[in-house]
Design a protein around this motif. Sequence first.
Motif, PDB file in Angstrom:
ATOM      1  N   ARG A   1       1.246   7.465   9.956  1.00 52.55           N
ATOM      2  CA  ARG A   1       1.840   8.982  10.527  1.00 52.55           C
ATOM      3  C   ARG A   1       2.444   8.775  11.785  1.00 52.55           C
ATOM      4  O   ARG A   1       3.447   9.393  12.010  1.00 52.55           O
ATOM      5  CB  ARG A   1       0.517   9.967  10.451  1.00 52.55           C
ATOM      6  CG  ARG A   1       0.692  11.041   9.257  1.00 52.55           C
ATOM      7  CD  ARG A   1      -0.454  11.714   9.086  1.00 52.55           C
ATOM      8  NE  ARG A   1      -1.802  12.141   9.908  1.00 52.55           N
ATOM      9  CZ  ARG A   1      -2.887  11.933   9.513  1.00 52.55           C
ATOM     10  NH1 ARG A   1      -3.275  11.672   8.428  1.00 52.55           N
ATOM     11  NH2 ARG A   1      -3.755  12.258  10.467  1.00 52.55           N
ATOM     12  N   ARG A   2       1.739   8.241  12.759  1.00 55.32           N
ATOM     13  CA  ARG A   2       2.404   8.113  14.188  1.00 55.32           C
ATOM     14  C   ARG A   2       3.754   7.354  13.984  1.00 55.32           C
ATOM     15  O   ARG A   2       4.758   7.820  14.515  1.00 55.32           O
ATOM     16  CB  ARG A   2       1.509   7.393  14.924  1.00 55.32           C
ATOM     17  CG  ARG A   2       0.126   8.081  15.558  1.00 55.32           C
ATOM     18  CD  ARG A   2      -0.387   7.280  16.841  1.00 55.32           C
ATOM     19  NE  ARG A   2      -0.962   6.098  16.464  1.00 55.32           N
ATOM     20  CZ  ARG A   2      -2.281   5.894  16.199  1.00 55.32           C
ATOM     21  NH1 ARG A   2      -2.974   6.986  16.168  1.00 55.32           N
ATOM     22  NH2 ARG A   2      -2.731   4.817  16.103  1.00 55.32           N
TER      23      ARG A   2
ATOM     24  N   SER B   1       0.981  -1.124  -0.074  1.00 55.60           N
ATOM     25  CA  SER B   1      -0.097   0.014   0.097  1.00 55.60           C
ATOM     26  C   SER B   1       0.960   1.077   0.004  1.00 55.60           C
ATOM     27  O   SER B   1       2.115   1.181   0.275  1.00 55.60           O
ATOM     28  CB  SER B   1      -0.868  -0.191   1.381  1.00 55.60           C
ATOM     29  OG  SER B   1       0.055   0.080   2.412  1.00 55.60           O
ATOM     30  N   GLY B   2       0.228   2.561  -0.506  1.00 58.05           N
ATOM     31  CA  GLY B   2       0.995   3.720  -0.360  1.00 58.05           C
ATOM     32  C   GLY B   2       1.912   3.830   0.910  1.00 58.05           C
ATOM     33  O   GLY B   2       2.891   4.346   0.886  1.00 58.05           O
ATOM     34  N   GLY B   3       1.215   3.711   2.140  1.00 54.22           N
ATOM     35  CA  GLY B   3       1.985   3.832   3.336  1.00 54.22           C
ATOM     36  C   GLY B   3       2.932   2.838   3.684  1.00 54.22           C
ATOM     37  O   GLY B   3       4.073   3.641   4.092  1.00 54.22           O
TER      38      GLY B   3
ATOM     39  N   ALA C   1       1.848  12.543   4.117  1.00 53.14           N
ATOM     40  CA  ALA C   1       0.753  13.201   3.445  1.00 53.14           C
ATOM     41  C   ALA C   1      -0.215  11.989   2.816  1.00 53.14           C
ATOM     42  O   ALA C   1      -1.440  11.923   2.641  1.00 53.14           O
ATOM     43  CB  ALA C   1       1.176  14.028   2.260  1.00 53.14           C
ATOM     44  N   MET C   2       0.497  10.854   2.574  1.00 52.92           N
ATOM     45  CA  MET C   2      -0.349   9.940   1.816  1.00 52.92           C
ATOM     46  C   MET C   2      -0.574   8.657   2.913  1.00 52.92           C
ATOM     47  O   MET C   2      -1.067   7.536   2.409  1.00 52.92           O
ATOM     48  CB  MET C   2       0.191   9.250   0.800  1.00 52.92           C
ATOM     49  CG  MET C   2       0.371  10.150  -0.339  1.00 52.92           C
ATOM     50  SD  MET C   2       1.701   9.782  -1.712  1.00 52.92           S
ATOM     51  CE  MET C   2       0.173   9.018  -2.500  1.00 52.92           C
ATOM     52  N   LEU C   3      -0.066   8.858   4.251  1.00 60.13           N
ATOM     53  CA  LEU C   3      -0.496   7.719   5.230  1.00 60.13           C
ATOM     54  C   LEU C   3      -1.499   7.823   6.112  1.00 60.13           C
ATOM     55  O   LEU C   3      -2.259   8.891   6.275  1.00 60.13           O
ATOM     56  CB  LEU C   3       1.038   7.895   6.169  1.00 60.13           C
ATOM     57  CG  LEU C   3       2.171   7.988   5.564  1.00 60.13           C
ATOM     58  CD1 LEU C   3       3.385   7.707   6.551  1.00 60.13           C
ATOM     59  CD2 LEU C   3       2.476   6.910   4.228  1.00 60.13           C
ATOM     60  N   ASP C   4      -1.806   6.748   6.550  1.00 56.77           N
ATOM     61  CA  ASP C   4      -3.253   6.833   7.560  1.00 56.77           C
ATOM     62  C   ASP C   4      -2.631   7.242   9.070  1.00 56.77           C
ATOM     63  O   ASP C   4      -1.268   7.175   9.027  1.00 56.77           O
ATOM     64  CB  ASP C   4      -3.639   5.318   7.551  1.00 56.77           C
ATOM     65  CG  ASP C   4      -2.758   4.390   8.189  1.00 56.77           C
ATOM     66  OD1 ASP C   4      -1.670   4.405   8.582  1.00 56.77           O
ATOM     67  OD2 ASP C   4      -3.079   3.284   7.994  1.00 56.77           O
ATOM     68  N   PRO C   5      -3.386   7.234   9.992  1.00 52.08           N
ATOM     69  CA  PRO C   5      -2.881   7.840  11.386  1.00 52.08           C
ATOM     70  C   PRO C   5      -1.778   6.709  11.804  1.00 52.08           C
ATOM     71  O   PRO C   5      -1.043   7.367  12.278  1.00 52.08           O
ATOM     72  CB  PRO C   5      -4.285   7.912  11.975  1.00 52.08           C
ATOM     73  CG  PRO C   5      -5.494   8.091  11.032  1.00 52.08           C
ATOM     74  CD  PRO C   5      -4.853   7.375   9.871  1.00 52.08           C
ATOM     75  N   SER C   6      -1.984   5.541  11.791  1.00 49.94           N
ATOM     76  CA  SER C   6      -0.968   4.579  12.471  1.00 49.94           C
ATOM     77  C   SER C   6       0.288   5.155  11.512  1.00 49.94           C
ATOM     78  O   SER C   6       1.440   5.094  12.404  1.00 49.94           O
ATOM     79  CB  SER C   6      -1.467   3.607  12.557  1.00 49.94           C
ATOM     80  OG  SER C   6      -1.276   2.614  11.460  1.00 49.94           O
TER      81      SER C   6
ATOM     82  N   TYR D   1       0.830  18.919   8.202  1.00 49.00           N
ATOM     83  CA  TYR D   1      -0.066  18.771   9.617  1.00 49.00           C
ATOM     84  C   TYR D   1       0.557  19.510  10.382  1.00 49.00           C
ATOM     85  O   TYR D   1       1.790  19.367  11.002  1.00 49.00           O
ATOM     86  CB  TYR D   1       0.327  17.242  10.026  1.00 49.00           C
ATOM     87  CG  TYR D   1      -0.484  16.545   8.806  1.00 49.00           C
ATOM     88  CD1 TYR D   1      -1.917  16.269   9.054  1.00 49.00           C
ATOM     89  CD2 TYR D   1       0.019  15.810   7.919  1.00 49.00           C
ATOM     90  CE1 TYR D   1      -2.838  15.717   8.245  1.00 49.00           C
ATOM     91  CE2 TYR D   1      -0.943  14.781   7.052  1.00 49.00           C
ATOM     92  CZ  TYR D   1      -2.306  14.737   7.137  1.00 49.00           C
ATOM     93  OH  TYR D   1      -3.079  14.029   6.244  1.00 49.00           O
TER      94      TYR D   1
ATOM     95  N   GLU E   1      -0.164  19.581  13.884  1.00 45.76           N
ATOM     96  CA  GLU E   1       0.039  18.701  15.016  1.00 45.76           C
ATOM     97  C   GLU E   1       1.721  18.271  15.063  1.00 45.76           C
ATOM     98  O   GLU E   1       2.260  17.938  15.807  1.00 45.76           O
ATOM     99  CB  GLU E   1      -0.806  17.629  15.303  1.00 45.76           C
ATOM    100  CG  GLU E   1      -2.201  18.087  15.650  1.00 45.76           C
ATOM    101  CD  GLU E   1      -3.050  16.795  15.584  1.00 45.76           C
ATOM    102  OE1 GLU E   1      -4.229  17.030  14.838  1.00 45.76           O
ATOM    103  OE2 GLU E   1      -2.710  15.814  16.172  1.00 45.76           O
TER     104      GLU E   1
END
Lengths: 283, 288
Positions: A182-183, A148-150, A175-180, A206, A208
């Motif tokens: 990103r974390r 997947s992209g992430g 920019a293309m990742l899901d919250p986890s 972001y 944050e």
Amino acid sequence: MDSFLKAEGLWFSYINEIEEPPVKTEVLKGIDLDIKKGEFVAVLGHNGSGKSTLAKCFNAINLPEKGKAYVDGIDTSDESRLLDIRQKVGMVFQNPDNQIVATIVEEDCAFALENMGVEPAEIRRRVDEALKTVGMYDYREHAVHKLSGGQKQRVAIAGIIAMRPECILLDEPTAMLDPSGRREVMKTIKMLNRELGVTIVLITHYMEEAAQADRVVVIDSGEIMLDGEPKSIFTQVKTLRNLGLDVPQVTELCYELRQAGVDIPQDIITEEECAQALYKLLA
Amino acid sequence: MAVIKTENLTYIYGEGTPFEKRAVDDISLEINEGEMIGVIGHTGSGKSTLIQHFNGLLKPTSGSVYIDGERLWDDKARLRDIRFKVGLVFQYPEYQLFEESCYKDIAFGPKNMGLSDSEIDKRIKEAAAMVGLKSELLDKSPFELSGGQKRRVAIAGVMAMKPKVLILDEPASGLDPRGREQILGMLKEYYETTKSTVMIVSHSMEDIARYADRILVMNKGRLFCLDETEKVFARADELTAMGLSVPQITRVFSKLKEMGLAIDKEVYTTPYAVKLIMQRLGADQAKG
């Protein structure tokens, strides 16, 4: 602390030669910036503000039109030092599809090391370590195009980490990742900075994420508008909004409350601070 | 009435190979006409695989998909017409632009539907206005436009087909905060004026919280839930465990609850948080 990335009166323009006469677009207009070794700097600015162009000046992808860019004291326009510069400064882009070269995860991760002539056993060690750092070790023998992209982005970051650069420039890596995702990426970036002392320049939309940096630089129309600690930047809610930017949700909340006449500190940028302040107010 | 319905929908990639993967697993759901649905899920959770079934890009390994009451794949000849009912906007749709002018690019879908030239012209102008694209840009090449404008052209191309359902995969990704707000605000306006169904796939919980009526949560190929926004974000711990998150403001209010404050409602947007706090402060003053 020593200066690691330095821009002095840096100008840069893109020239569209297809048009007749050629059209020149000035992107960077006299940037002065000094980033110290080991700093974690977030760069903010709306699309087209020049932040990516600036980042590319520190990896000698872009060469200054006027002024100078230095990496660890090396002038980026010195072509004989190009390889040194590129080894000192790794770059991670937004779209992982544009930076993946091999078909298998671990081969992609090893690509740069092979080019640098690192010993095979050492490559093996560094690749495994880098893939573990980004949580992609279990996928080391998988085909890259099926990820997947992430996941691809984490492989791209692993490829850079494996080179052990002194500085990593990340251009909207989440920019293309899901919250986890990103974390994980943010955790990785902070670990590289705090534990291994890698200088980090993070371009992000972001707020944050930017709030977690040591220093925030705001660029607009090719000029530096604000430069300081996250707290001193994000309290300027109006200025940031006028620049097409935002503030963390908690800062926005405190700002709106202050506007409504509530007595609450204005320099709140983290959840913890916000919860404490609200507790005092409401309990 | 349900405009989209699935029954035990399952899709397996690479069936019979060592890379076999059950991407969508036994999903039964109903999406009603005129709803704004937010779709969330970790990468690889099956979101994209699921939505590709909604306009027949993928054929279920087992189970069924109904669009507007009609079962997909029963009659292959009907597939084309059904596809016109569900418009799909992929991630980074600006990479799919190909025509020499924005006008022609937006016209591509309506033209394939066999509409008259005058109807096509009308729709292009409507769609362009809807996405906030100035009419003088229509004659320009899409490749001369900025990233944000290109994305508007791409979205207009799907809107011009007037689908009953508009599905967008990460429509705001890669945009700066102002660009995000413009695109999402534009979609909300489209949803309110056309009263059609809109589904937005996003990784930004803050955006989903602001715009969705209901949220569809995918986890490891299964449907975790399809419920009202407030009820979904009340399950913060479960969402975090599956690689998602809740809006920052929601986390702050859960902290306040842990600290012992009585907060009975789920808070997931800033205006609501401000309202709630002001109410409480007002109540305190009235008491004092």
